[in-house]
Each structure stands twice: as structure tokens, then as C-alpha cells.
Design a protein around this motif. Structure first.
Motif, PDB file in Angstrom:
ATOM      1  N   UNK A  93       0.749  -1.081  -0.069  1.00 11.66           N
ATOM      2  CA  UNK A  93       0.140  -0.315   0.242  1.00 11.66           C
ATOM      3  C   UNK A  93       0.518   1.109  -0.053  1.00 11.66           C
ATOM      4  N   UNK A  94       1.949   1.434  -0.132  1.00  8.77           N
ATOM      5  CA  UNK A  94       2.549   1.965   0.287  1.00  8.77           C
ATOM      6  C   UNK A  94       2.635   3.566   1.538  1.00  8.77           C
ATOM      7  N   UNK A  95       2.913   4.431   1.037  1.00  9.38           N
ATOM      8  CA  UNK A  95       2.382   5.969   1.888  1.00  9.38           C
ATOM      9  C   UNK A  95       2.147   6.987   1.320  1.00  9.38           C
ATOM     10  N   UNK A  96       1.309   7.560   2.190  1.00  9.23           N
ATOM     11  CA  UNK A  96       0.977   8.889   2.582  1.00  9.23           C
ATOM     12  C   UNK A  96       1.802   9.965   3.340  1.00  9.23           C
ATOM     13  N   UNK A  97       1.720  11.208   2.551  1.00  8.30           N
ATOM     14  CA  UNK A  97       2.713  12.177   2.710  1.00  8.30           C
ATOM     15  C   UNK A  97       1.327  13.716   2.690  1.00  8.30           C
ATOM     16  N   UNK A  98       1.575  13.959   3.439  1.00  5.33           N
ATOM     17  CA  UNK A  98       0.309  14.799   3.997  1.00  5.33           C
ATOM     18  C   UNK A  98       0.779  16.469   3.889  1.00  5.33           C
ATOM     19  N   UNK A  99       0.754  17.311   3.220  1.00  7.68           N
ATOM     20  CA  UNK A  99       1.254  18.935   3.820  1.00  7.68           C
ATOM     21  C   UNK A  99      -0.096  19.569   4.639  1.00  7.68           C
ATOM     22  N   UNK A 100      -0.168  20.342   4.957  1.00  7.94           N
ATOM     23  CA  UNK A 100      -1.571  21.448   5.657  1.00  7.94           C
ATOM     24  C   UNK A 100      -1.408  22.598   5.568  1.00  7.94           C
ATOM     25  N   UNK A 101      -1.788  23.551   5.060  1.00  8.14           N
ATOM     26  CA  UNK A 101      -1.501  24.672   5.181  1.00  8.14           C
ATOM     27  C   UNK A 101      -3.314  25.593   5.480  1.00  8.14           C
ATOM     28  N   UNK A 102      -2.989  26.170   6.347  1.00 13.41           N
ATOM     29  CA  UNK A 102      -4.086  26.515   7.484  1.00 13.41           C
ATOM     30  C   UNK A 102      -4.134  27.803   7.910  1.00 13.41           C
ATOM     31  N   UNK A 103      -5.358  28.343   7.902  1.00 14.65           N
ATOM     32  CA  UNK A 103      -4.888  29.923   8.311  1.00 14.65           C
ATOM     33  C   UNK A 103      -6.487  30.298   9.290  1.00 14.65           C
TER      34      UNK A 103
ATOM     35  N   UNK B 157      -5.723  24.201   2.891  1.00 15.96           N
ATOM     36  CA  UNK B 157      -5.353  23.456   1.360  1.00 15.96           C
ATOM     37  C   UNK B 157      -4.151  22.182   2.362  1.00 15.96           C
ATOM     38  N   UNK B 158      -4.630  21.144   1.108  1.00 11.17           N
ATOM     39  CA  UNK B 158      -4.112  19.100   1.537  1.00 11.17           C
ATOM     40  C   UNK B 158      -3.498  19.265   0.411  1.00 11.17           C
ATOM     41  N   UNK B 159      -2.444  19.122   0.178  1.00  7.12           N
ATOM     42  CA  UNK B 159      -2.291  18.392  -0.756  1.00  7.12           C
ATOM     43  C   UNK B 159      -1.718  16.632  -0.005  1.00  7.12           C
ATOM     44  N   UNK B 160      -1.910  15.333  -0.707  1.00  6.84           N
ATOM     45  CA  UNK B 160      -1.584  13.870  -0.306  1.00  6.84           C
ATOM     46  C   UNK B 160      -0.945  13.925  -1.405  1.00  6.84           C
ATOM     47  N   UNK B 161       0.365  13.166  -1.048  1.00  2.11           N
ATOM     48  CA  UNK B 161       0.849  12.121  -2.045  1.00  2.11           C
ATOM     49  C   UNK B 161       0.821  11.204  -1.596  1.00  2.11           C
ATOM     50  N   UNK B 162       0.947  10.388  -2.775  1.00  2.00           N
ATOM     51  CA  UNK B 162       0.678   8.510  -2.701  1.00  2.00           C
ATOM     52  C   UNK B 162       2.077   8.096  -3.125  1.00  2.00           C
ATOM     53  N   UNK B 163       3.029   7.556  -2.592  1.00  2.00           N
ATOM     54  CA  UNK B 163       4.251   7.045  -2.518  1.00  2.00           C
ATOM     55  C   UNK B 163       4.161   5.422  -2.601  1.00  2.00           C
TER      56      UNK B 163
END
Length: 313
Positions: free
Chosen positions: A216-226, A239-245
């Protein structure tokens, strides 16, 4: 057991994508529990309990001409996420999260079926430490471990797991926040979160051969919040980009790797603080929120609507 190689790849992508969007892992939803601990601001060791009723809808188009697959899929999930967090004087904290949900799935096209299941989502245990850098800044370091409440799979779950991921996960995360405005009347806070979660390989029979595994690999999340607070009202958007690797199917003779892909998401929440919640003599908050996401992989679109009820014990 002969299955088209491209179909194996689709299975890898599908299962990996589904495990990462199980609602208890969703970073935007989990932000609610952090928000409760921040704005309720206990001065001594306290318990914060949260109940998050949620409705989650996902549409996607699984198509691969060479593998003979062309299916439209609709998934609906409804239920409640439960969280209990222990905060030790604003520094150490521990929490447990799970969900009680009903998930329904309908597929039309190459694959025609309709199914549903009610159950308990994965159990996630996490804990961390808050480093107060100064009056305006804070850094948080935390770890998490995810445990599936169900491990078996059926042939119908070739492209989806119903309620929960079926995978064990282990991860680490950080949060950095800065408040240029921080008074009793109002505050303005910028928040950046980073999270990495690794899901462990396992056998995927009867969908894959007995000697094959899914990675299933990995998920990497970045969350930018105000976040903005005006007296007892708290607004937050992010805003939340999620990388599936690193996803793959591991066969006896070869390993079929999937390409990295990204899910783009945005969310908005509103919370109202109460010195005493209606009906109970406890401080807490009541709120609501909306999250929208899109993934180019399988032309996937998802939307979730949720409420939040949190109480400080």
C-alpha cells in the motif's frame, strides 16, 4: 492464476488510494481534534471528548482499455468519528480515534454490483509534545499508529475496502504555528502541518494469488491553514495536498509498481465556543465543516460534510 498485468496495477492503485481516505486518517478531519485542544485551551491536565457526525461521498471512473475495465463507481459513507484526547498542561497529549460508519458502494459498467457494510473504522492511537517557542509560536511533534479492526477481504473488494483500510500503519507528524494577533478578543494564526504514514505490506487473497502481496505504500500530507477567532467564533480554512507513493503489487515473479499521484483538497470549518454546552455543565464547542478533494487518478472527486461536538471534562 492468470490476471492481466494492468489489472494488477489498477488493484494496487485502488486499494492504496482507498486505505488513505478512510475517514479516521483524513488529515482535515483530524484537524478538528487539534482545534478543540487549542481553542478550549485547558490550563491543567484535561480530557477532551469529540463526536464528529460525517457524510462522505466519492465518485470515480476506473478505466483501463487494455485491461478491459471501464466502470463508474459511487461510494457513500455516513456515521460518526469518535475521539478522546488527554492533554497534560498544554504539553504532552495522547489520543485515540475510531469511527462507526456505514459505507455503501455501487459500480456500473464493466463491474456491476451494489454492496454495503456497517462497521468500526480503524483505531488510531497518537501522541505528541507541544513546544512553546514563544508567546506567538508553537512547534508540535507527534507519532501515530493505526490498527485495522477488520483484516479479511473478499472478491467484491477488488477496488474498494468497505469500512476501514485492512492495513497497519505507522507515522510521524509535525505542526508549526504562528499567531501575529493573539489577544483575549481575537486571534489570527497561520499553521503548517506535515505528516508521513507508512502502511505495511500484506497478502491480498482471494483478490491476488496466495503467494502475492499488496504494497500500500506511503502517504505524505502537507496542510496549510489559516485560523481566525473573533471572541467565541472560530473560522478556519486550509489547503491539503496528499502524495501517494511507493505502491505496488508484489508477485512471485515480479513487482508491479504504480506511479506517484496527488490528491488536492481544501476545507472550511466554523466553531462556536461555549462556556457551558447546551444541556450539560461543561465547556466545549459546536461546529460544522466542508471538505472537497480531487484526484486525477481515476478522475476521483470527493466531498464531505461534517459536524463537531467537543467537550472539556
Amino acid at each position: 492464476m492468470k490476471i492481466n498485468k494492468l489489472l494488477f496495477l489498477i488493484i494496487a492503485l485502488s486499494a492504496a488510494q482507498i486505505n488513505a481516505v478512510s475517514v479516521v486518517y483524513n488529515m482535515k478531519i483530524r484537524r478538528l481534534f487539534t482545534l478543540g485542544a487549542q481553542v478550549l485551551n485547558p490550563g491543567k491536565s484535561k480530557l477532551i471528548g469529540s463526536v464528529v457526525p460525517i457524510f462522505y461521498k466519492r465518485d470515480r471512473h476506473i478505466v483501463q482499455v487494455d485491461a478491459g475495465v471501464d466502470a463508474y463507481e459511487k461510494s457513500l459513507t455516513g456515521g460518526a468519528i469518535l475521539n478522546l484526547r488527554f492533554v497534560a498542561k498544554k504539553k504532552w497529549w495522547l489520543e485515540g480515534t475510531t469511527g462507526i460508519e456505514k459505507e455503501s458502494l455501487k459500480s456500473c459498467g464493466t463491474l456491476n454490483f451494489k454492496t454495503s457494510r456497517t462497521g468500526i473504522d480503524d483505531i488510531i492511537l497518537s501522541g505528541g509534545y507541544n513546544f512553546l517557542l514563544n508567546d506567538k509560536s508553537q512547534f508540535v511533534l507527534y507519532g501515530l499508529a493505526g490498527f485495522p479492526t477488520r483484516t479479511d477481504v473478499t472478491a467484491l473488494e477488488r477496488f474498494n475496502t468497505l469500512v476501514g483500510t485492512r492495513f497497519f500503519g505507522l507515522g510521524v507528524g509535525t505542526e508549526l504555528s504562528y499567531a501575529p494577533i493573539n489577544t483575549l478578543e481575537r486571534s489570527l494564526v497561520g499553521i503548517t502541518q506535515f505528516r508521513f504514514v507508512h502502511f505495511f505490506d500484506r497478502k491480498w487473497f482471494p483478490i491476488l494469488p496466495r503467494n502475492a502481496k499488496i504494497q500500500p505504500g506511503n502517504i505524505t500530507d502537507i496542510l496549510l491553514t489559516l485560523q481566525c477567532r473573533e471572541k467565541l467564533n472560530v473560522f478556519e480554512m486550509g489547503y491539503n495536498p496528499t502524495f501517494f507513493t511507493n505502491q505496488a503489487v508484489v508477485l512471485a515473479t515480479e513487482k508491479i509498481n504504480a506511479d506517484t499521484f496527488i490528491r488536492q483538497s481544501g476545507y472550511f470549518t466554523y466553531m462556536r465556543l461555549f462556556k457551558q454546552l447546551p444541556g450539560i455543565a461543561l465547556p466545549g464547542l459546536i461546529g460544522c465543516g466542508l471538505s472537497i478533494s480531487k484526484t486525477e487518478q481515476f478522475d476521483t472527486r470527493a466531498v464531505s460534510i461534517f459536524l463537531n461536538f467537543s467537550a472539556l471534562f
